[in-house]
Design a protein around this motif. Structure first.
Motif, PDB file in Angstrom:
ATOM      1  N   GLN A   1     -48.801  -5.006 -33.352  1.00  0.00           N
ATOM      2  CA  GLN A   1     -49.417  -6.123 -32.665  1.00  0.00           C
ATOM      3  C   GLN A   1     -48.326  -7.049 -32.146  1.00  0.00           C
ATOM      4  O   GLN A   1     -47.296  -7.228 -32.801  1.00  0.00           O
ATOM      5  CB  GLN A   1     -50.357  -6.887 -33.603  1.00  0.00           C
ATOM      6  CG  GLN A   1     -51.114  -8.007 -32.936  1.00  0.00           C
ATOM      7  CD  GLN A   1     -52.074  -8.717 -33.878  1.00  0.00           C
ATOM      8  OE1 GLN A   1     -52.178  -8.341 -35.049  1.00  0.00           O
ATOM      9  NE2 GLN A   1     -52.770  -9.704 -33.387  1.00  0.00           N
ATOM     10  N   VAL A   2     -48.579  -7.629 -30.981  1.00  0.00           N
ATOM     11  CA  VAL A   2     -47.639  -8.567 -30.405  1.00  0.00           C
ATOM     12  C   VAL A   2     -48.375  -9.854 -30.077  1.00  0.00           C
ATOM     13  O   VAL A   2     -49.522  -9.840 -29.658  1.00  0.00           O
ATOM     14  CB  VAL A   2     -46.970  -7.980 -29.139  1.00  0.00           C
ATOM     15  CG1 VAL A   2     -47.997  -7.659 -28.072  1.00  0.00           C
ATOM     16  CG2 VAL A   2     -45.912  -8.926 -28.610  1.00  0.00           C
ATOM     17  N   GLN A   3     -47.738 -10.973 -30.345  1.00  0.00           N
ATOM     18  CA  GLN A   3     -48.306 -12.260 -29.988  1.00  0.00           C
ATOM     19  C   GLN A   3     -47.793 -12.673 -28.616  1.00  0.00           C
ATOM     20  O   GLN A   3     -46.601 -12.525 -28.314  1.00  0.00           O
ATOM     21  CB  GLN A   3     -47.923 -13.336 -31.009  1.00  0.00           C
ATOM     22  CG  GLN A   3     -48.733 -13.306 -32.293  1.00  0.00           C
ATOM     23  CD  GLN A   3     -48.363 -12.116 -33.165  1.00  0.00           C
ATOM     24  OE1 GLN A   3     -47.210 -11.848 -33.424  1.00  0.00           O
ATOM     25  NE2 GLN A   3     -49.376 -11.373 -33.605  1.00  0.00           N
ATOM     26  N   LEU A   4     -48.717 -13.164 -27.797  1.00  0.00           N
ATOM     27  CA  LEU A   4     -48.383 -13.612 -26.458  1.00  0.00           C
ATOM     28  C   LEU A   4     -48.766 -15.088 -26.344  1.00  0.00           C
ATOM     29  O   LEU A   4     -49.904 -15.450 -26.656  1.00  0.00           O
ATOM     30  CB  LEU A   4     -49.146 -12.801 -25.407  1.00  0.00           C
ATOM     31  CG  LEU A   4     -48.934 -11.286 -25.442  1.00  0.00           C
ATOM     32  CD1 LEU A   4     -49.915 -10.597 -24.499  1.00  0.00           C
ATOM     33  CD2 LEU A   4     -47.504 -10.933 -25.085  1.00  0.00           C
ATOM     34  N   VAL A   5     -47.844 -15.905 -25.884  1.00  0.00           N
ATOM     35  CA  VAL A   5     -48.099 -17.332 -25.778  1.00  0.00           C
ATOM     36  C   VAL A   5     -47.846 -17.777 -24.349  1.00  0.00           C
ATOM     37  O   VAL A   5     -46.709 -17.692 -23.852  1.00  0.00           O
ATOM     38  CB  VAL A   5     -47.198 -18.138 -26.734  1.00  0.00           C
ATOM     39  CG1 VAL A   5     -47.467 -19.633 -26.578  1.00  0.00           C
ATOM     40  CG2 VAL A   5     -47.428 -17.695 -28.179  1.00  0.00           C
ATOM     41  N   GLU A   6     -48.927 -18.228 -23.707  1.00  0.00           N
ATOM     42  CA  GLU A   6     -48.810 -18.696 -22.327  1.00  0.00           C
ATOM     43  C   GLU A   6     -48.506 -20.195 -22.292  1.00  0.00           C
ATOM     44  O   GLU A   6     -48.866 -20.935 -23.211  1.00  0.00           O
ATOM     45  CB  GLU A   6     -50.107 -18.461 -21.542  1.00  0.00           C
ATOM     46  CG  GLU A   6     -50.547 -17.023 -21.437  1.00  0.00           C
ATOM     47  CD  GLU A   6     -51.710 -16.717 -22.345  1.00  0.00           C
ATOM     48  OE1 GLU A   6     -52.502 -15.821 -22.034  1.00  0.00           O
ATOM     49  OE2 GLU A   6     -51.808 -17.381 -23.401  1.00  0.00           O
ATOM     50  N   SER A   7     -47.893 -20.609 -21.208  1.00  0.00           N
ATOM     51  CA  SER A   7     -47.643 -22.025 -20.965  1.00  0.00           C
ATOM     52  C   SER A   7     -47.492 -22.235 -19.468  1.00  0.00           C
ATOM     53  O   SER A   7     -47.353 -21.266 -18.708  1.00  0.00           O
ATOM     54  CB  SER A   7     -46.388 -22.500 -21.707  1.00  0.00           C
ATOM     55  OG  SER A   7     -45.248 -21.790 -21.271  1.00  0.00           O
ATOM     56  N   GLY A   8     -47.533 -23.500 -19.058  1.00  0.00           N
ATOM     57  CA  GLY A   8     -47.281 -23.821 -17.665  1.00  0.00           C
ATOM     58  C   GLY A   8     -48.492 -24.202 -16.854  1.00  0.00           C
ATOM     59  O   GLY A   8     -48.361 -24.569 -15.680  1.00  0.00           O
ATOM     60  N   GLY A   9     -49.668 -24.098 -17.441  1.00  0.00           N
ATOM     61  CA  GLY A   9     -50.856 -24.484 -16.696  1.00  0.00           C
ATOM     62  C   GLY A   9     -50.949 -25.987 -16.531  1.00  0.00           C
ATOM     63  O   GLY A   9     -50.162 -26.747 -17.090  1.00  0.00           O
ATOM     64  N   GLY A  10     -51.940 -26.393 -15.731  1.00  0.00           N
ATOM     65  CA  GLY A  10     -52.131 -27.819 -15.531  1.00  0.00           C
ATOM     66  C   GLY A  10     -52.955 -28.103 -14.297  1.00  0.00           C
ATOM     67  O   GLY A  10     -53.593 -27.206 -13.743  1.00  0.00           O
ATOM     68  N   LEU A  11     -52.929 -29.365 -13.891  1.00  0.00           N
ATOM     69  CA  LEU A  11     -53.658 -29.815 -12.709  1.00  0.00           C
ATOM     70  C   LEU A  11     -52.679 -29.921 -11.541  1.00  0.00           C
ATOM     71  O   LEU A  11     -51.605 -30.523 -11.679  1.00  0.00           O
ATOM     72  CB  LEU A  11     -54.298 -31.177 -12.980  1.00  0.00           C
ATOM     73  CG  LEU A  11     -54.970 -31.869 -11.800  1.00  0.00           C
ATOM     74  CD1 LEU A  11     -56.168 -31.066 -11.300  1.00  0.00           C
ATOM     75  CD2 LEU A  11     -55.402 -33.286 -12.208  1.00  0.00           C
ATOM     76  N   VAL A  12     -53.054 -29.347 -10.421  1.00  0.00           N
ATOM     77  CA  VAL A  12     -52.193 -29.376  -9.238  1.00  0.00           C
ATOM     78  C   VAL A  12     -53.060 -29.581  -8.006  1.00  0.00           C
ATOM     79  O   VAL A  12     -54.220 -29.154  -7.975  1.00  0.00           O
ATOM     80  CB  VAL A  12     -51.358 -28.074  -9.144  1.00  0.00           C
ATOM     81  CG1 VAL A  12     -52.257 -26.867  -8.970  1.00  0.00           C
ATOM     82  CG2 VAL A  12     -50.323 -28.153  -8.041  1.00  0.00           C
ATOM     83  N   GLN A  13     -52.504 -30.224  -7.011  1.00  0.00           N
ATOM     84  CA  GLN A  13     -53.234 -30.445  -5.769  1.00  0.00           C
ATOM     85  C   GLN A  13     -53.224 -29.188  -4.910  1.00  0.00           C
ATOM     86  O   GLN A  13     -52.311 -28.359  -5.022  1.00  0.00           O
ATOM     87  CB  GLN A  13     -52.608 -31.602  -5.000  1.00  0.00           C
ATOM     88  CG  GLN A  13     -52.790 -32.953  -5.660  1.00  0.00           C
ATOM     89  CD  GLN A  13     -52.302 -34.096  -4.778  1.00  0.00           C
ATOM     90  OE1 GLN A  13     -51.524 -33.885  -3.849  1.00  0.00           O
ATOM     91  NE2 GLN A  13     -52.764 -35.291  -5.065  1.00  0.00           N
ATOM     92  N   PRO A  14     -54.220 -29.036  -4.058  1.00  0.00           N
ATOM     93  CA  PRO A  14     -54.211 -27.895  -3.126  1.00  0.00           C
ATOM     94  C   PRO A  14     -52.907 -27.844  -2.335  1.00  0.00           C
ATOM     95  O   PRO A  14     -52.396 -28.880  -1.884  1.00  0.00           O
ATOM     96  CB  PRO A  14     -55.405 -28.190  -2.217  1.00  0.00           C
ATOM     97  CG  PRO A  14     -56.339 -28.988  -3.070  1.00  0.00           C
ATOM     98  CD  PRO A  14     -55.434 -29.856  -3.915  1.00  0.00           C
ATOM     99  N   GLY A  15     -52.383 -26.627  -2.202  1.00  0.00           N
ATOM    100  CA  GLY A  15     -51.105 -26.434  -1.544  1.00  0.00           C
ATOM    101  C   GLY A  15     -49.914 -26.501  -2.465  1.00  0.00           C
ATOM    102  O   GLY A  15     -48.792 -26.170  -2.064  1.00  0.00           O
ATOM    103  N   GLY A  16     -50.144 -26.906  -3.693  1.00  0.00           N
ATOM    104  CA  GLY A  16     -49.065 -27.033  -4.662  1.00  0.00           C
ATOM    105  C   GLY A  16     -48.699 -25.725  -5.332  1.00  0.00           C
ATOM    106  O   GLY A  16     -49.242 -24.668  -5.014  1.00  0.00           O
ATOM    107  N   SER A  17     -47.760 -25.844  -6.265  1.00  0.00           N
ATOM    108  CA  SER A  17     -47.240 -24.667  -6.969  1.00  0.00           C
ATOM    109  C   SER A  17     -47.217 -24.899  -8.471  1.00  0.00           C
ATOM    110  O   SER A  17     -47.109 -26.047  -8.935  1.00  0.00           O
ATOM    111  CB  SER A  17     -45.810 -24.354  -6.503  1.00  0.00           C
ATOM    112  OG  SER A  17     -45.770 -24.053  -5.130  1.00  0.00           O
ATOM    113  N   LEU A  18     -47.323 -23.809  -9.204  1.00  0.00           N
ATOM    114  CA  LEU A  18     -47.150 -23.811 -10.650  1.00  0.00           C
ATOM    115  C   LEU A  18     -46.459 -22.512 -11.037  1.00  0.00           C
ATOM    116  O   LEU A  18     -46.612 -21.488 -10.353  1.00  0.00           O
ATOM    117  CB  LEU A  18     -48.487 -23.889 -11.381  1.00  0.00           C
ATOM    118  CG  LEU A  18     -49.195 -25.235 -11.499  1.00  0.00           C
ATOM    119  CD1 LEU A  18     -50.561 -25.032 -12.161  1.00  0.00           C
ATOM    120  CD2 LEU A  18     -48.368 -26.238 -12.281  1.00  0.00           C
TER     121      LEU A  18
END
Length: 117
Positions: A1-18
């Motif tokens: 088994q492997v644990q996967l941890v996501e990060s980097g999400g959030g609120l962004v305006q249209p046309g923006g980047s994440l």
């Protein structure tokens, strides 16, 4: 088994980047293809992008030219660079690891991306 941890999400305006990150608990890229899925409100989970063991990539038509999947083998981390975001990209994004030998799948807990003005 492997644990996967996501990060980097959030609120962004249209046309923006994440940029989303998915850190694996151990080295798995030699045995696993990695992918990002998403599930929007009231929608089924869908494949966004995949990177195979050899580095080949494929994308959903809806994100081609805007999203890029990549990985850093030394950091056991997969990334999803998302540009030109629009409200239809709003979803919980999940990291997925598919062991091509055992066909076992592991999932991260998800990270919320909201595109709104």
């Amino acid at each position: 088994q492997v644990q996967l941890v996501e990060s980097g999400g959030g609120l962004v305006q249209p046309g923006g980047s994440l940029r989303l990150s998915c850190a694996a608990s151990r080295s798995i890229f030699t045995t696993n293809s990695m992918a990002w899925y998403r599930q929007g409100p009231g929608k089924q989970r869908e494949l966004v992008a995949r990177i195979a063991r050899g580095g080949n990539t494929n994308y959903a038509d809806s994100v081609k030219g805007r999203f890029t999947i990549s990985r850093d083998n030394a950091k056991n981390t997969v990334y999803l660079q998302m540009n030109s975001l629009n409200p239809e990209d709003t979803a919980v994004y999940y990291c997925n690891a598919l062991n091509i030998v055992t066909l076992r799948e592991d999932w991260g807990q998800g990270t919320q991306v909201t595109v709104s003005s």
